[in-house]
Design a protein around this motif. Structure first.
Motif, PDB file in Angstrom:
ATOM      1  N   ALA A 128       0.843  -1.204   0.000  1.00 54.67           N
ATOM      2  CA  ALA A 128       0.000   0.000   0.000  1.00 54.67           C
ATOM      3  C   ALA A 128       0.873   1.248   0.000  1.00 54.67           C
ATOM      4  CB  ALA A 128      -0.926  -0.004   1.214  1.00 54.67           C
ATOM      5  N   LEU A 129       1.864   1.269   0.875  1.00 58.51           N
ATOM      6  CA  LEU A 129       2.771   2.413   0.941  1.00 58.51           C
ATOM      7  C   LEU A 129       3.578   2.553  -0.344  1.00 58.51           C
ATOM      8  CD1 LEU A 129       3.957   1.795   4.586  1.00 58.51           C
ATOM      9  CD2 LEU A 129       2.786   3.855   3.825  1.00 58.51           C
ATOM     10  N   LEU A 130       4.095   1.431  -0.847  1.00 62.71           N
ATOM     11  CA  LEU A 130       4.939   1.471  -2.040  1.00 62.71           C
ATOM     12  C   LEU A 130       4.171   1.978  -3.255  1.00 62.71           C
ATOM     13  CD1 LEU A 130       7.623   0.845  -3.428  1.00 62.71           C
ATOM     14  CD2 LEU A 130       6.800  -1.494  -3.807  1.00 62.71           C
ATOM     15  N   ILE A 131       2.988   1.449  -3.471  1.00 62.98           N
ATOM     16  CA  ILE A 131       2.187   1.863  -4.636  1.00 62.98           C
ATOM     17  C   ILE A 131       1.797   3.331  -4.519  1.00 62.98           C
ATOM     18  CG2 ILE A 131      -0.034   1.525  -5.801  1.00 62.98           C
ATOM     19  CD1 ILE A 131       0.305  -1.502  -5.175  1.00 62.98           C
ATOM     20  N   GLY A 132       1.421   3.763  -3.313  1.00 65.22           N
ATOM     21  CA  GLY A 132       1.103   5.178  -3.107  1.00 65.22           C
ATOM     22  C   GLY A 132       2.296   6.079  -3.359  1.00 65.22           C
ATOM     23  N   LEU A 133       3.473   5.662  -2.876  1.00 71.44           N
ATOM     24  CA  LEU A 133       4.692   6.444  -3.086  1.00 71.44           C
ATOM     25  C   LEU A 133       5.076   6.506  -4.555  1.00 71.44           C
ATOM     26  CD1 LEU A 133       6.832   5.202  -0.058  1.00 71.44           C
ATOM     27  CD2 LEU A 133       6.067   7.555  -0.444  1.00 71.44           C
ATOM     28  N   LEU A 134       4.908   5.402  -5.266  1.00 70.14           N
ATOM     29  CA  LEU A 134       5.228   5.380  -6.695  1.00 70.14           C
ATOM     30  C   LEU A 134       4.364   6.370  -7.473  1.00 70.14           C
ATOM     31  CD1 LEU A 134       5.734   1.560  -7.388  1.00 70.14           C
ATOM     32  CD2 LEU A 134       7.467   3.358  -7.489  1.00 70.14           C
ATOM     33  N   ILE A 135       3.087   6.425  -7.118  1.00 70.17           N
ATOM     34  CA  ILE A 135       2.185   7.360  -7.803  1.00 70.17           C
ATOM     35  C   ILE A 135       2.553   8.799  -7.486  1.00 70.17           C
ATOM     36  CG2 ILE A 135      -0.206   8.175  -7.959  1.00 70.17           C
ATOM     37  CD1 ILE A 135      -1.098   5.267  -7.414  1.00 70.17           C
ATOM     38  N   SER A 136       2.741   9.104  -6.190  1.00 71.78           N
ATOM     39  CA  SER A 136       2.975  10.495  -5.781  1.00 71.78           C
ATOM     40  C   SER A 136       4.324  11.031  -6.238  1.00 71.78           C
ATOM     41  CB  SER A 136       2.863  10.623  -4.255  1.00 71.78           C
ATOM     42  OG  SER A 136       3.878   9.875  -3.614  1.00 71.78           O
ATOM     43  N   ASN A 137       5.314  10.153  -6.390  1.00 74.07           N
ATOM     44  CA  ASN A 137       6.655  10.609  -6.746  1.00 74.07           C
ATOM     45  C   ASN A 137       7.014  10.387  -8.213  1.00 74.07           C
ATOM     46  OD1 ASN A 137       8.165  11.437  -4.061  1.00 74.07           O
ATOM     47  ND2 ASN A 137       6.893   9.659  -3.586  1.00 74.07           N
ATOM     48  N   THR A 138       6.048   9.966  -9.030  1.00 71.15           N
ATOM     49  CA  THR A 138       6.270   9.838 -10.480  1.00 71.15           C
ATOM     50  C   THR A 138       5.297  10.762 -11.220  1.00 71.15           C
ATOM     51  OG1 THR A 138       4.829   7.871 -10.489  1.00 71.15           O
ATOM     52  CG2 THR A 138       7.217   7.501 -10.373  1.00 71.15           C
ATOM     53  N   VAL A 139       4.083  10.285 -11.431  1.00 74.38           N
ATOM     54  CA  VAL A 139       3.093  11.113 -12.141  1.00 74.38           C
ATOM     55  C   VAL A 139       2.499  12.175 -11.230  1.00 74.38           C
ATOM     56  CG1 VAL A 139       2.523   9.282 -13.763  1.00 74.38           C
ATOM     57  CG2 VAL A 139       1.238   9.468 -11.631  1.00 74.38           C
ATOM     58  N   GLY A 140       2.611  11.960  -9.910  1.00 72.88           N
ATOM     59  CA  GLY A 140       2.046  12.908  -8.962  1.00 72.88           C
ATOM     60  C   GLY A 140       0.611  12.571  -8.595  1.00 72.88           C
ATOM     61  N   THR A 141       0.235  12.890  -7.382  1.00 73.07           N
ATOM     62  CA  THR A 141      -1.135  12.649  -6.926  1.00 73.07           C
ATOM     63  C   THR A 141      -2.043  13.757  -7.452  1.00 73.07           C
ATOM     64  OG1 THR A 141      -0.296  11.626  -4.897  1.00 73.07           O
ATOM     65  CG2 THR A 141      -2.615  12.305  -4.913  1.00 73.07           C
ATOM     66  N   PRO A 142      -3.031  13.430  -8.266  1.00 72.98           N
ATOM     67  CA  PRO A 142      -3.900  14.471  -8.842  1.00 72.98           C
ATOM     68  C   PRO A 142      -4.720  15.179  -7.771  1.00 72.98           C
ATOM     69  CG  PRO A 142      -4.759  12.272  -9.318  1.00 72.98           C
ATOM     70  CD  PRO A 142      -3.405  12.066  -8.715  1.00 72.98           C
ATOM     71  N   GLU A 143      -5.023  16.434  -8.007  1.00 69.35           N
ATOM     72  CA  GLU A 143      -5.768  17.239  -7.035  1.00 69.35           C
ATOM     73  C   GLU A 143      -7.142  16.657  -6.747  1.00 69.35           C
ATOM     74  OE1 GLU A 143      -4.951  19.900  -5.194  1.00 69.35           O
ATOM     75  OE2 GLU A 143      -2.882  19.673  -5.891  1.00 69.35           O
ATOM     76  N   TRP A 144      -7.789  16.106  -7.788  1.00 63.23           N
ATOM     77  CA  TRP A 144      -9.146  15.588  -7.588  1.00 63.23           C
ATOM     78  C   TRP A 144      -9.170  14.347  -6.698  1.00 63.23           C
ATOM     79  CZ3 TRP A 144      -9.496  10.606  -9.095  1.00 63.23           C
ATOM     80  CH2 TRP A 144      -8.622  10.149 -10.088  1.00 63.23           C
ATOM     81  N   LEU A 145      -8.013  13.684  -6.500  1.00 66.43           N
ATOM     82  CA  LEU A 145      -7.953  12.503  -5.642  1.00 66.43           C
ATOM     83  C   LEU A 145      -7.728  12.870  -4.177  1.00 66.43           C
ATOM     84  CD1 LEU A 145      -7.960   9.408  -5.493  1.00 66.43           C
ATOM     85  CD2 LEU A 145      -5.506   9.439  -6.030  1.00 66.43           C
ATOM     86  N   LYS A 146      -7.210  14.058  -3.921  1.00 63.30           N
ATOM     87  CA  LYS A 146      -6.804  14.444  -2.573  1.00 63.30           C
ATOM     88  C   LYS A 146      -7.946  14.522  -1.550  1.00 63.30           C
ATOM     89  CE  LYS A 146      -2.499  16.672  -3.936  1.00 63.30           C
ATOM     90  NZ  LYS A 146      -1.688  17.905  -3.968  1.00 63.30           N
ATOM     91  N   PRO A 147      -9.196  14.840  -1.952  1.00 56.67           N
ATOM     92  CA  PRO A 147     -10.271  14.833  -0.948  1.00 56.67           C
ATOM     93  C   PRO A 147     -10.482  13.491  -0.256  1.00 56.67           C
ATOM     94  CG  PRO A 147     -10.971  16.059  -2.877  1.00 56.67           C
ATOM     95  CD  PRO A 147      -9.653  15.423  -3.242  1.00 56.67           C
ATOM     96  N   ALA A 148     -10.039  12.390  -0.884  1.00 54.02           N
ATOM     97  CA  ALA A 148     -10.204  11.063  -0.277  1.00 54.02           C
ATOM     98  C   ALA A 148      -8.986  10.644   0.528  1.00 54.02           C
ATOM     99  CB  ALA A 148     -10.479  10.015  -1.366  1.00 54.02           C
ATOM    100  N   ILE A 149      -7.917  11.417   0.472  1.00 55.60           N
ATOM    101  CA  ILE A 149      -6.707  11.069   1.219  1.00 55.60           C
ATOM    102  C   ILE A 149      -6.890  11.547   2.658  1.00 55.60           C
ATOM    103  CG2 ILE A 149      -4.213  11.407   1.388  1.00 55.60           C
ATOM    104  CD1 ILE A 149      -4.149  11.737  -1.631  1.00 55.60           C
ATOM    105  N   ARG A 150      -7.429  10.691   3.467  1.00 58.77           N
ATOM    106  CA  ARG A 150      -7.795  11.009   4.852  1.00 58.77           C
ATOM    107  C   ARG A 150      -7.128   9.998   5.784  1.00 58.77           C
ATOM    108  NH1 ARG A 150     -11.374  15.537   5.084  1.00 58.77           N
ATOM    109  NH2 ARG A 150     -11.614  14.767   7.199  1.00 58.77           N
TER     110      ARG A 150
END
Length: 447
Positions: A128-150
């Motif tokens: 879970a951590l690895l996949i999340g880190l790969l997304i955030s540090n490559t393509v970046g976490t899109p703004e529209w996804l951030k409301p669910a990051i709780r």
């Protein structure tokens, strides 16, 4: 406490969501009228041949019960967390689509981590951590996804649910040992890190030093938030402390159980060491689980006993900074400050434990309580945690993190402080739980 806090504050909403899931889970098992169990992937292999106990993918996906449980899981968690977001006054329209995508990522995480070879070595939290880190540090976490990051909302809810699996008799039996491990070691580590950071490393940002010290010695994010507020830390200082804590939490969560097992330490001592040294409460549970059921409960109890210190530490930090560090700070610090800083989800954890121990268990038996936990609640707890750890990964950007390191001093503060924490905790664990000085507690675990 304001009346609206019970329906608007994240801590209390996590308690109510946890209680609702526990109540429905109990009804499901006790009445047998419906199946509320959550979806999980069985250990899988590709093809019909291969490893014993592993289920081919085609067989899993071809079963209606798999899809029914998936629908139940998505609807139950989606509806409850959406209500929680609505009650906090935030946008449901933004949260719902973001949550659906986050849950899809979580499904992929559980799918990958269930593969036979990967499952043998690393728990799903790592993926879970690895996949999340790969997304955030490559393509970046899109703004529209951030409301669910709780992250905290999910972790707090999972911990309330987990409370039902911890017998109060075990907390009572272990309280003295837990106090010795957590309440003596923790203040010493904070004082040491404060001295090392301000006097040896000469870090001028004192709110950052005390925030990182609390995150290291207590429970990561929650302690950092409480202490940072008490010390009036800036948002970027708080973010840095949390990010460093998260990175090392990942490493310790994965490797500390391996080292403990290699050293031949028993589950009770290993669980106590994990509970006293791994920063994040959720990671403590997962690391303890990697050692075994006794280690998981001991680790959880040590961490929960340690978590009780958060309010007191925040109170003393507020007083110290008001009277000594910030000469012009507000000196009106009272008991209300402790309550405001105290994480309310801990109350939910203990209430859930009391219900299991003094209501459900006496009315039924250990097998029924075990069926409620293992058959229903464990997977809802796991889904809450996988959402949280995926969120942690998605919310962590290494480039931003490295810019705030202050020539590496902050990193050295954490490393030296954590090594001191591990050494002191290891001594306390040996002194209290090795059987050389005191009797070893006998914990009654559901089998």
């Amino acid at each position: 406490m304001a009346k609206n806090d019970l329906l608007k504050k994240e801590d209390w909403l996590a308690v109510w969501i946890g209680f609702i899931i526990i109540a429905i889970g109990c009804l499901s098992v006790l009445t047998g009228w419906f199946d509320f169990s959550a979806m999980k992937f069985s250990t899988w292999v590709i093809g019909e041949e291969g490893v014993k106990k592993a289920v081919p993918l085609a067989e899993q996906f071809g079963q209606w019960i798999f899809w029914r449980k998936l629908i139940v899981t998505v609807l139950a968690l989606g509806i409850l967390f959406t209500i929680g977001i609505k009650l906090q006054g935030e946008s449901v329209k933004k949260f719902v689509p973001a949550f659906i995508v986050l849950f899809i990522i979580a499904i992929f995480v559980r799918f990958v981590s269930a593969e036979f070879t990967l499952n043998r070595y690393l728990e799903w939290a790592f993926w879970a951590l690895l996949i999340g880190l790969l997304i955030s540090n490559t393509v970046g976490t899109p703004e529209w996804l951030k409301p669910a990051i709780r992250t905290e909302f999910y972790i707090k809810t999972g911990l309330v649910i987990m409370g039902f699996s911890v017998l109060f008799s075990n907390i009572y039996k272990f309280a003295g040992y837990g106090l010795g491990i957590a309440w003596i070691v923790t203040p010493i580590v904070i004082i040491f890190m404060w001295w090392f950071g301000t006097k040896v490393l000469k870090i001028g940002n004192k709110p950052l030093v005390i925030t990182l010290a609390s995150a290291t010695s207590v429970c990561g994010t929650s302690a950092a938030i409480a202490t940072g507020a008490a010390a009036k830390a800036k948002k970027e200082d708080l973010s840095l402390a949390i990010s460093i804590s998260i990175i090392f939490t990942i490493l310790m969560m994965v490797f500390e159980p391996m080292i403990i097992r290699w050293a031949g330490m028993n589950q009770m001592m290993g669980g106590a060491l994990i509970g006293g040294t791994v920063d994040s409460t959720g990671a403590v549970v997962l690391a303890g689980n990697a050692l075994g059921p006794e280690a998981e409960q001991v680790a959880s109890m040590v961490k929960m006993i340690q978590n009780i210190l958060i309010g007191f530490i925040a109170f003393f930090v507020a007083v110290f900074f008001a009277l000594k560090v910030d000469k012009t700070g507000d000196k009106n610090v009272g008991a209300g400050e402790i309550w405001n800083r105290f994480p309310k989800f801990i109350i939910g954890f203990f209430v859930a434990s009391l219900v299991a121990s003094f209501i459900i268990l006496p009315l039924t038996d250990g097998a029924t309580v075990s069926a409620i936990n293992k058959g229903v609640l464990d997977q809802y707890k796991n889904w809450a945690f996988v959402l949280a750890f995926t969120s942690i990964g998605l919310d962590t950007n290494f480039k931003t993190l490295f810019k705030q390191m202050q020539d590496g001093k902050v990193l050295w503060l954490y490393i030296v402080g954590q090594l001191f924490n591990i050494a002191l905790t290891l001594f306390a664990v040996w002194f209290l739980l090795s059987g050389v000085v005191f009797d070893i507690p006998n914990l009654d675990l559901f089998k």
